[in-house]
Scaffold this active site. Structure first.
Site, PDB file in Angstrom:
ATOM      1  N   LYS A 212      24.924 -38.391   8.247  1.00 49.32           N
ATOM      2  CA  LYS A 212      26.235 -38.511   7.596  1.00 49.32           C
ATOM      3  C   LYS A 212      26.137 -38.055   6.140  1.00 49.32           C
ATOM      4  O   LYS A 212      26.936 -37.264   5.667  1.00 49.32           O
ATOM      5  CB  LYS A 212      26.720 -39.956   7.689  1.00 49.32           C
ATOM      6  CG  LYS A 212      28.074 -40.184   7.058  1.00 49.32           C
ATOM      7  CD  LYS A 212      28.591 -41.577   7.305  1.00 49.32           C
ATOM      8  CE  LYS A 212      29.855 -41.805   6.494  1.00 49.32           C
ATOM      9  NZ  LYS A 212      30.409 -43.142   6.660  1.00 49.32           N
ATOM     10  N   GLU A 218      14.022 -39.792   5.598  1.00 46.47           N
ATOM     11  CA  GLU A 218      13.280 -39.558   6.837  1.00 46.47           C
ATOM     12  C   GLU A 218      13.788 -38.301   7.543  1.00 46.47           C
ATOM     13  O   GLU A 218      13.008 -37.451   7.999  1.00 46.47           O
ATOM     14  CB  GLU A 218      13.425 -40.757   7.795  1.00 46.47           C
ATOM     15  CG  GLU A 218      12.871 -42.068   7.267  1.00 46.47           C
ATOM     16  CD  GLU A 218      13.925 -42.903   6.549  1.00 46.47           C
ATOM     17  OE1 GLU A 218      14.761 -42.332   5.807  1.00 46.47           O
ATOM     18  OE2 GLU A 218      13.907 -44.137   6.706  1.00 46.47           O
ATOM     19  N   GLY A 274      28.358 -44.882  10.000  1.00 44.47           N
ATOM     20  CA  GLY A 274      27.205 -44.337  10.730  1.00 44.47           C
ATOM     21  C   GLY A 274      27.003 -45.007  12.079  1.00 44.47           C
ATOM     22  O   GLY A 274      26.808 -44.345  13.096  1.00 44.47           O
ATOM     23  N   ARG A 275      27.069 -46.347  12.102  1.00 44.60           N
ATOM     24  CA  ARG A 275      26.794 -47.054  13.364  1.00 44.60           C
ATOM     25  C   ARG A 275      27.978 -47.014  14.333  1.00 44.60           C
ATOM     26  O   ARG A 275      27.907 -47.592  15.414  1.00 44.60           O
ATOM     27  CB  ARG A 275      26.348 -48.493  13.076  1.00 44.60           C
ATOM     28  CG  ARG A 275      27.297 -49.300  12.211  1.00 44.60           C
ATOM     29  CD  ARG A 275      26.613 -50.563  11.685  1.00 44.60           C
ATOM     30  NE  ARG A 275      27.416 -51.294  10.724  1.00 44.60           N
ATOM     31  CZ  ARG A 275      27.446 -51.061   9.410  1.00 44.60           C
ATOM     32  NH1 ARG A 275      26.737 -50.080   8.906  1.00 44.60           N
ATOM     33  NH2 ARG A 275      28.183 -51.797   8.606  1.00 44.60           N
ATOM     34  N   GLU A 360      23.660 -54.808  11.135  1.00 49.22           N
ATOM     35  CA  GLU A 360      24.009 -54.072   9.913  1.00 49.22           C
ATOM     36  C   GLU A 360      25.463 -54.357   9.544  1.00 49.22           C
ATOM     37  O   GLU A 360      25.845 -54.297   8.381  1.00 49.22           O
ATOM     38  CB  GLU A 360      23.780 -52.562  10.099  1.00 49.22           C
ATOM     39  CG  GLU A 360      23.572 -51.829   8.781  1.00 49.22           C
ATOM     40  CD  GLU A 360      23.167 -50.359   8.933  1.00 49.22           C
ATOM     41  OE1 GLU A 360      24.007 -49.555   9.376  1.00 49.22           O
ATOM     42  OE2 GLU A 360      22.018 -50.011   8.605  1.00 49.22           O
ATOM     43  N   HIS A 391       9.337 -61.324  32.589  1.00 52.20           N
ATOM     44  CA  HIS A 391       7.877 -61.434  32.585  1.00 52.20           C
ATOM     45  C   HIS A 391       7.324 -61.407  31.164  1.00 52.20           C
ATOM     46  O   HIS A 391       6.143 -61.171  30.958  1.00 52.20           O
ATOM     47  CB  HIS A 391       7.278 -60.292  33.418  1.00 52.20           C
ATOM     48  CG  HIS A 391       7.753 -60.350  34.844  1.00 52.20           C
ATOM     49  ND1 HIS A 391       7.171 -61.170  35.782  1.00 52.20           N
ATOM     50  CD2 HIS A 391       8.800 -59.749  35.448  1.00 52.20           C
ATOM     51  CE1 HIS A 391       7.823 -61.034  36.931  1.00 52.20           C
ATOM     52  NE2 HIS A 391       8.814 -60.188  36.754  1.00 52.20           N
ATOM     53  N   LYS A 502      15.077 -48.786   0.063  1.00 53.18           N
ATOM     54  CA  LYS A 502      15.081 -47.311  -0.018  1.00 53.18           C
ATOM     55  C   LYS A 502      14.722 -46.878  -1.432  1.00 53.18           C
ATOM     56  O   LYS A 502      13.924 -45.965  -1.632  1.00 53.18           O
ATOM     57  CB  LYS A 502      16.492 -46.765   0.286  1.00 53.18           C
ATOM     58  CG  LYS A 502      16.870 -46.658   1.728  1.00 53.18           C
ATOM     59  CD  LYS A 502      18.219 -45.924   1.823  1.00 53.18           C
ATOM     60  CE  LYS A 502      18.898 -46.135   3.151  1.00 53.18           C
ATOM     61  NZ  LYS A 502      20.252 -45.581   3.198  1.00 53.18           N
TER      62      LYS A 502
HETATM   63  O1  LIG Z   1      23.427 -40.624   8.836  1.00 53.68           O
HETATM   64  P1  LIG Z   1      22.631 -40.888   7.603  1.00 53.68           P
HETATM   65  O2  LIG Z   1      23.438 -40.681   6.348  1.00 53.68           O
HETATM   66  O3  LIG Z   1      21.375 -40.069   7.586  1.00 53.68           O
HETATM   67  O4  LIG Z   1      22.229 -42.409   7.596  1.00 53.68           O
HETATM   68  C1  LIG Z   1      21.451 -42.963   8.603  1.00 53.68           C
HETATM   69  C2  LIG Z   1      21.535 -44.452   8.646  1.00 53.68           C
HETATM   70  O5  LIG Z   1      21.093 -45.004   7.416  1.00 53.68           O
HETATM   71  C3  LIG Z   1      21.867 -46.154   7.098  1.00 53.68           C
HETATM   72  O6  LIG Z   1      22.635 -45.826   5.997  1.00 53.68           O
HETATM   73  C4  LIG Z   1      21.017 -47.337   6.782  1.00 53.68           C
HETATM   74  O7  LIG Z   1      19.915 -47.005   6.036  1.00 53.68           O
HETATM   75  C5  LIG Z   1      22.713 -46.411   8.325  1.00 53.68           C
HETATM   76  O8  LIG Z   1      23.854 -47.104   8.052  1.00 53.68           O
HETATM   77  C6  LIG Z   1      22.910 -45.022   8.826  1.00 53.68           C
HETATM   78  O9  LIG Z   1      23.330 -45.036  10.168  1.00 53.68           O
END
Ligand SMILES: O=P(O)(O)OC[C@H]1O[C@](O)(CO)[C@@H](O)[C@@H]1O
Length: 528
Positions: A212, A218, A274-275, A360, A391, A502
């Site tokens: 987003k 990462e 995002g979620r 979240e 199990h 972060k």
């Molecule tokens: O889509 P992006 O901006 O890479 O963010 C990834 C994820 O990181 C977050 O901001 C949390 O760190 C989530 O809410 C989001 O889904």
């Protein structure tokens, strides 16, 4: 509820309903679910929508407590907040953003009637883009730099840019196109991307960089590593500008600055959290995986749940019922967690998906006005597929000291399974919910054989796992989380809690972190 719905000043714990519920909860120690169980209870403690049936009769709850919960809901800003969400008001008050994932699955007529014609137009354009791209790739018409059709898609994203697409692609994998594989790289662990790419042919691989913000550490590092792989293996000077990279983002300018081609960028908007984004262009890998028509069927299922959420009487409203039961356990019966156990291996990812969706969204400590809460909010959500969980941790569910409400999710029919296997699997689910409720007394000589019982669960039965019922299932939990956030008067749509770590990670990597003795010692052990 008058005035600004996103800042109502509502305090659930100061209401009469809250007191009534406290009193109702105090009497509950004498309540036995099994004793209360009758056909009549089962016929009333159920709801259904979009091929999903909910039996909530196996809960530690009676009519009086349920009435109290509906009273609390009616005291809360829930109804006005629900209308405000669907109408596109900025109910994410800390970021001043609308929350419009429901618009992604609504009809143009519905959106027009809500004054969201501009959004409808944007959504339609992006859907067309998803359709064109996914169909081209599936038809073998999207060619790599050396002219070969695509065999492998790597979705590179994390959190909401990973969990929904991964869940949907796995849940609906029966529709995967032979010869076209989808991979998901979320974690920055270099082993993951290294081993994923090792098995792939760069000539026939497309990487979807899904982010987003397009600033997530990462995802960008993984994307750069993949770009270097294309350069090394195919000699591409500008891999991001090649047919091997597609971007999906709400920050197109940032992606373009990195070298992505505008025509290879799919967009969504800051009004999609995002979620909550699998319904948007973030779902590109889903459409590639299952086909665009089925992606649309998934949206249809979610829309059916949206309509149910908007129009079904509250007493029959599935998201409302699940939410109120969750509030009952969390705030009045002292249960800190919720276990979600799908009896379908294709839903293995569902608990992971729900962890982000729920925790979240509702893992918050201040209300919408910024005041510290004097009541608890979102539970710890966890789970595993059945029968695997049986199990592993079911021992604790049956005889441990905790009250862990369980959501069982089963399938009535499963054409992909084998008849005998399907029956055994679902029989196990039914047996577990019955055993948790009924328990079994042991003789005093064998106390370890005692099952206290009276342990609560919901059972959700899907007619079958289709794109439509899958979409409805996810939307059901989205709305459940929404209702709880409304009653708790928290902002379910921001996630400030993830920012601190972060920032420290960035400072640590640039050598700017001013950390405590323990952390300094650990850094020393890393040899940095
Ligand atoms: O889509 P992006 O901006 O890479 O963010 C990834 C994820 O990181 C977050 O901001 C949390 O760190 C989530 O809410 C989001 O889904």
């Amino acid at each position: 509820m008058e005035g600004n719905v996103s800042q109502s000043g509502f305090n659930p714990s100061a209401t009469e309903s809250w007191k009534t519920l406290k009193n109702a909860a105090a009497k509950m120690s004498a309540f036995g679910i099994a004793d209360a169980m009758t056909d009549e209870r089962v016929s009333r403690y159920q709801a259904q929508c979009a091929g999903i049936y909910l039996d909530f009769s196996k809960n530690r709850i009676d009519d009086a407590a349920l009435a109290g919960l509906f009273g609390l809901l009616n005291d809360s800003p829930f109804a006005s907040l629900r209308a405000a969400m669907f109408d596109g008001e900025a109910i994410n008050n800390t970021e001043q953003r609308a929350v419009l994932h429901t618009a992604l699955r609504a009809s143009n007529a519905e959106l027009g009637a809500r004054g969201l014609a501009a959004e409808a137009q944007q959504i339609a354009e992006q859907k067309q883009h998803i359709k064109t791209l996914s169909e081209k790739i599936r038809a073998g018409q999207w060619l790599g730099a050396t002219g070969k059709p695509i065999t492998d898609i790597v979705n590179m994203g994390i959190g909401g840019s990973d969990l929904g697409p991964k869940l949907a692609s796995e849940a609906l994998k029966e529709f995967a196109q032979p010869g076209l594989r989808c991979h998901f790289v979320a974690n920055v662990d270099g082993e993951l991307i290294r081993s994923t790419l090792t098995d792939l042919n760069p000539e026939t691989t497309v990487v979807i960089v899904a982010s987003k913000t397009f600033t997530t550490q990462e995802t960008l590092l993984n994307a750069n590593t993949a770009a270097a792989w294309f350069t090394e293996r195919l000699g591409l000077a500008q891999p991001f500008s090649s047919p091997h990279f597609i971007g999906v983002t709400a920050a197109p300018d940032t992606a373009i600055e990195l070298g992505f081609l505008p025509e290879q960028l799919l967009q969504f908007w800051d009004w999609v959290g995002g979620r909550y984004s699998m319904w948007s262009s973030i779902g590109l890998s889903i459409a590639i995986s299952i086909g665009f028509e089925r992606f649309e069927a998934m949206l249809d299922g979610a829309r059916e749940m949206d309509q149910h959420f908007l129009t079904a009487p509250l007493e029959q409203n599935m998201p409302v019922i699940l939410a109120l039961l969750g509030i009952w356990y969390r705030n009045f019966l002292g249960a800190p967690s919720l276990a979600v156990i799908p009896y379908c291996e294709r839903l293995e990812q569902f608990p992971f998906y729900l962890q982000q969706l729920d925790m979240e969204s509702n893992g918050k400590g201040v209300n919408r006005e910024g005041a510290k809460l004097d009541y608890q909010t979102g539970p710890v959500v966890w789970g595993l597929t059945g029968t695997n969980g049986q199990h592993s941790f079911f021992q604790l569910l049956h005889q441990g000291d905790h009250v862990v409400p369980v959501d069982f999710i089963g399938l009535i029919r499963d054409s992909l399974s084998l008849p005998e296997h399907h029956k055994v699997l679902q029989a196990n689910m039914l047996a577990q919910s019955a055993a948790l409720m009924s328990g079994k007394k042991a003789s005093s000589a064998e106390p370890y054989r005692n099952y206290p019982g009276n342990r609560p669960s919901n059972t959700l039965l899907l007619d079958e796992l289709t794109p439509k019922s899958f979409g409805a299932l996810v939307a059901l939990y989205e709305h459940k989380v929404f209702v709880q956030g409304a009653v708790w008067n928290i902002n379910s749509f921001d996630q400030w809690g993830v920012e601190l770590g972060k920032g420290i990670a960035k400072d640590l990597l640039s050598g700017d972190a001013n950390l405590d003795a323990s952390s300094r010692s650990l850094i020393g052990k890393m040899g940095w």
